[in-house]
Enzyme design. Structure first.
Site, short mmCIF file in Angstrom:
data_model
loop_
_atom_site.label_atom_id
_atom_site.label_comp_id
_atom_site.label_asym_id
_atom_site.label_seq_id
_atom_site.Cartn_x
_atom_site.Cartn_y
_atom_site.Cartn_z
N ARG A 23 1.07 -1.44 0.16
CA ARG A 23 0.08 -0.01 -0.15
C ARG A 23 0.57 1.26 0.06
NH1 ARG A 23 -5.63 -0.73 2.10
NH2 ARG A 23 -6.15 -2.74 0.49
N ARG A 27 -3.61 6.54 1.31
CA ARG A 27 -3.36 7.76 1.78
C ARG A 27 -3.11 8.33 2.66
NH1 ARG A 27 -9.64 4.60 3.96
NH2 ARG A 27 -7.79 3.20 3.21
N ARG A 36 -7.04 11.28 -6.09
CA ARG A 36 -7.72 10.52 -5.67
C ARG A 36 -9.79 11.42 -5.47
NH1 ARG A 36 -11.93 8.52 -3.49
NH2 ARG A 36 -12.28 6.49 -1.70
N ASP A 73 -6.72 -2.91 -7.58
CA ASP A 73 -7.28 -3.11 -5.94
C ASP A 73 -7.42 -4.99 -6.14
OD1 ASP A 73 -8.33 -2.12 -2.94
OD2 ASP A 73 -10.01 -4.62 -3.95
N TYR A 149 -14.82 -12.03 0.83
CA TYR A 149 -15.26 -10.07 -0.02
C TYR A 149 -16.76 -10.60 -0.61
CZ TYR A 149 -11.48 -8.10 2.16
OH TYR A 149 -10.83 -7.90 3.33
#
Ligand code: CP3
Length: 350
Positions: A23, A27, A36, A73, A149
């Protein structure tokens, strides 16, 4: 060969370890937050090649890193199979759960590549825009983790529905869960092969929830499916280096590596490095395993942890990384300190 990560993965590592982190685009970087915001949603960013290229490159402008990981992703695959995926602000991914034959029947590989075309374009752009000494890493989620998921409909506390389906499928091979796993093996392999065609030089397979699986299920639903994916990729590209990251699966590292023979084995922060080295032998390349919360906390404890990891690994056979993704609140100064301390610790070792 000038690329440090490729050298290490091919067994020709040197005294200075390659370093990158999971990652690394994200952010904690203000420039990521800015791009973003321009993109709109997280998925819009993943499917906009110029912007995805931009955020992949951002961490390299700040830090001396040996690799860039494609910005995308693991949940783009279910999205491309026709399961609706959304990322809700402050909540994470939301999917319409797949929990029976009908649900699996509605998924299809027909539009897989058409849907993922923008991702291949991002890889293609990166393969010409990356600095010459930086390795481009492509990736996918392992079938088990992606299935959690798809079945839970998002992030869940204990992956209960997925584990119940797995136990049922373990006893009955006609269970819908087995068909879902087959579909994920096929589609993940096809996705990775196209990433390599587009310019990915290393592949990492993220099995974030491998930690859920007791021994028989670990064999059936972590190792077997990853073996399937890697086998198909290696049929097409025998020499492509693969890093396996079965998070929380350190206890079964020996079996994992015996079956899959990954070029690199990703260690999470809970891994006992000397014990894993003992299980896997001196030749296996290890990656990891600084605790993201140690990095977040910073200070002298961070220096000591970096030094411990350096001491417990062999420079020629180690890729410095975190034990899981960097947290959004992590101060950039701590990342800089980690990278400086890595070289200080390496110099102290020789
Ligand atoms: O590592 C990188 O820099 C490359 C890009 C990358 C992302 N996700 C970007 C991302 C990679 C390799 C992933 C993998 C991924 N995605 C995993 C496996 C590794 C892991 O972290 O466990 C998983 C389980 C996912 C699924 C996922 N994506 C979740 C659960 C979430 C929400 C949680 C969160 O952190 O917000 C995401 C969103 C996501 N993927 C973000 C990024 C940068 C944050 C989204 C945003 O900008 O709002």
């Amino acid at each position: 060969m000038t690329k440090r990560l490729l050298k290490t993965l091919s067994g020709q590592g040197e005294k200075r370890r390659p370093v990158w982190f999971m990652r690394q685009a994200g952010r904690y970087l203000p420039e990521y937050r800015e791009t973003r915001a321009r993109a709109g949603s997280f998925l819009d960013l993943c499917y906009a090649p110029a912007l995805a290229e931009e955020v992949t490159l951002q961490p390299l402008r700040r830090f001396e890193l040996d690799a860039a990981i494609l910005f995308a992703d693991i949940l783009l695959v279910p999205d491309a199979l026709g399961q609706h995926v959304a990322f809700k602000e402050g909540e994470g991914p939301v999917l319409d759960p797949v929990r029976d034959d009908d649900g699996v029947g509605q998924l299809s590989m027909d539009r897989l590549h058409a849907h993922l075309e923008p991702v291949y374009e991002t890889v293609d752009r990166l393969s010409s825009s990356l600095p010459a000494d930086v390795t481009l890493i492509g990736f996918c989620g392992a079938p088990w983790t992606v299935a959690t998921y798809m079945i839970e409909g998002g992030t869940s506390r204990d992956r209960r529905e997925t584990k119940l389906a797995a136990w049922a499928a373990w006893q009955n091979e006609n269970h819908w869960f087995n068909r879902l796993m087959e579909l994920l093996i096929e589609s993940s392999a096809a996705y990775l092969i196209r990433q390599v065609q587009a310019g990915a030089e290393v592949l990492q397979i993220f099995d974030t929830w491998a930690s859920d699986l007791p021994e028989p299920l670990f064999e059936a639903f972590c190792i077997d499916p990853i073996c399937g994916v890697v086998g198909k990729v290696r049929e097409a590209y025998p020499d492509i280096p693969v890093i396996g990251f079965p998070r929380g699966g350190g206890a079964f590292a020996g079996r994992f590596c015996e079956r899959i023979a990954p070029d690199g084995f990703g260690c999470d922060w809970g891994a006992n490095l000397p014990a894993i080295r003992g299980d896997l032998g001196p030749e296996q390349v290890l990656q990891g395993n600084l605790d993201p919360l140690c990095l977040f906390h910073g200070g002298e404890g961070l220096d000591r942890e970096v030094a411990r990891i350096v001491r417990q690994t062999v420079a020629e056979r180690h890729i410095f990384n975190l034990g899981h993704g960097i947290l959004p609140e992590t101060p950039i100064a701590h990342v800089e300190r980690m990278l400086t301390q890595l070289r200080v610790a390496e110099d102290a070792e020789v």
